[in-house]
Design an enzyme around this catalytic site. Structure first.
Site: not given
Ligand code: ZN
Length: 301
Positions: A65, A67-68
């Protein structure tokens, strides 16, 4: 002196906020730097935190994802721009290979550094060095997600009074350590087990066996607590943990220092995460992470 500390680069889930960058964490472990989950903006957060591309030896991505992982593009290009002279190895779920490839080659740049890929597709050991064994455990999230754990091998701590009582001193101390015995005296009689330190990184998951396997006996546990307990249904629906769940895991696993992070933008009151983790019965050291924070791994027991 060997340094073992967590450098927090970002603490926001899903989207950055005015005060929190997307996720990102550097673990300094003796001479090595392990970068976990570089979200968007990680390259600049590294600069602000005093972390250079040369400090990186390993990159561990829990899942793909944004955000990672969106920061991979910038970080990888920076590693190449700075011509990092040592090997760097990237771990990520094999099922996300196509995402990794796109991020690695998202724009044109000159490749100068061979980046080793070591994708993860099952629980187990990924690497062994003198100072740690790196393991992965599968988590439970809408996309495949793996948590990571470093376990330092146990060593032995010499006991000065015992050595003295057997009249062992000087070069003989080194000898009994190397050879396991000196005359009739065995190493066990003059030393005790020095338990290796343990660190785990648990990101984006609902409660599952992998969470407990990773957290067990950790000196430091970095774990997502995206939601507060009042939003449990959201946590269940989206495959995340609440602060109370994270606190209960740390309590049951005997964690010494709990680091909560990966917060939803819906909350503006960080103290409530601590209150809920405490209410779940966690009594060790507790840090509610914020960007650019440095958290030392607790001293050996
Ligand atoms: Zn996350």
């Amino acid at each position: 002196m060997s340094v073992r500390e967590l450098v927090v680069l970002g603490t926001a889930s899903q989207v950055p906020t005015r005060h929190r960058n997307h996720n990102g964490y550097l673990l300094r472990w003796d001479g090595e730097g392990i970068l976990f989950d570089p979200g968007e903006g990680t390259q600049r957060q590294m600069l602000r935190a005093g972390v250079a591309a040369h400090d990186l030896h390993r990159i561990c991505v829990t899942h793909f994802h944004g955000d990672h992982s969106l920061g991979l593009a910038g970080v990888i290009q920076r590693i190449n721009l700075d011509r990092v002279p040592h090997e760097i190895t990237a771990h990520f779920p094999r099922s996300g290979q196509r995402f990794y490839d796109r991020l690695r080659y998202s724009t044109a740049y000159r490749e100068t550094v061979p980046l080793t890929e070591a994708p993860v597709d099952s629980d187990g050991v990924l690497a062994s060095t003198k100072s740690y064994v790196l393991e992965a455990h599968k988590l439970s999230h809408p996309v495949e997600s793996y948590g990571y754990r470093l376990v330092e091998p146990d060593g032995r701590r010499m006991l000065p009074e015992r050595l003295a009582s057997y009249g062992i001193g000087g070069v003989d101390v080194g000898r009994i350590q190397r050879e396991g015995a000196l005359g009739d005296v065995s190493l066990d009689e003059v030393s005790e087990v020095r338990r290796g330190q343990r660190f785990a990184f648990v990101m984006d998951t609902r409660l599952c066996d992998g969470v407990y396997a990773l957290a067990e006996g950790c000196d430091m546990l970095v774990i997502e607590s995206t939601f507060l307990d009042g939003d449990m249904q959201l946590a269940v629906d989206h495959g995340h943990l609440t602060a109370g769940q994270a606190g209960a895991v740390a309590r049951d696993a005997g964690v010494r220092h709990l680091v909560l992070t990966h917060f939803s933008q819906r909350y503006s009151e960080p103290d409530e995460f601590e209150r809920q983790a405490r209410a779940a019965g966690f009594e060790g050291e507790l840090t509610v992470a914020h960007d650019l924070l440095r958290v030392p791994v607790p001293k050996r027991r």
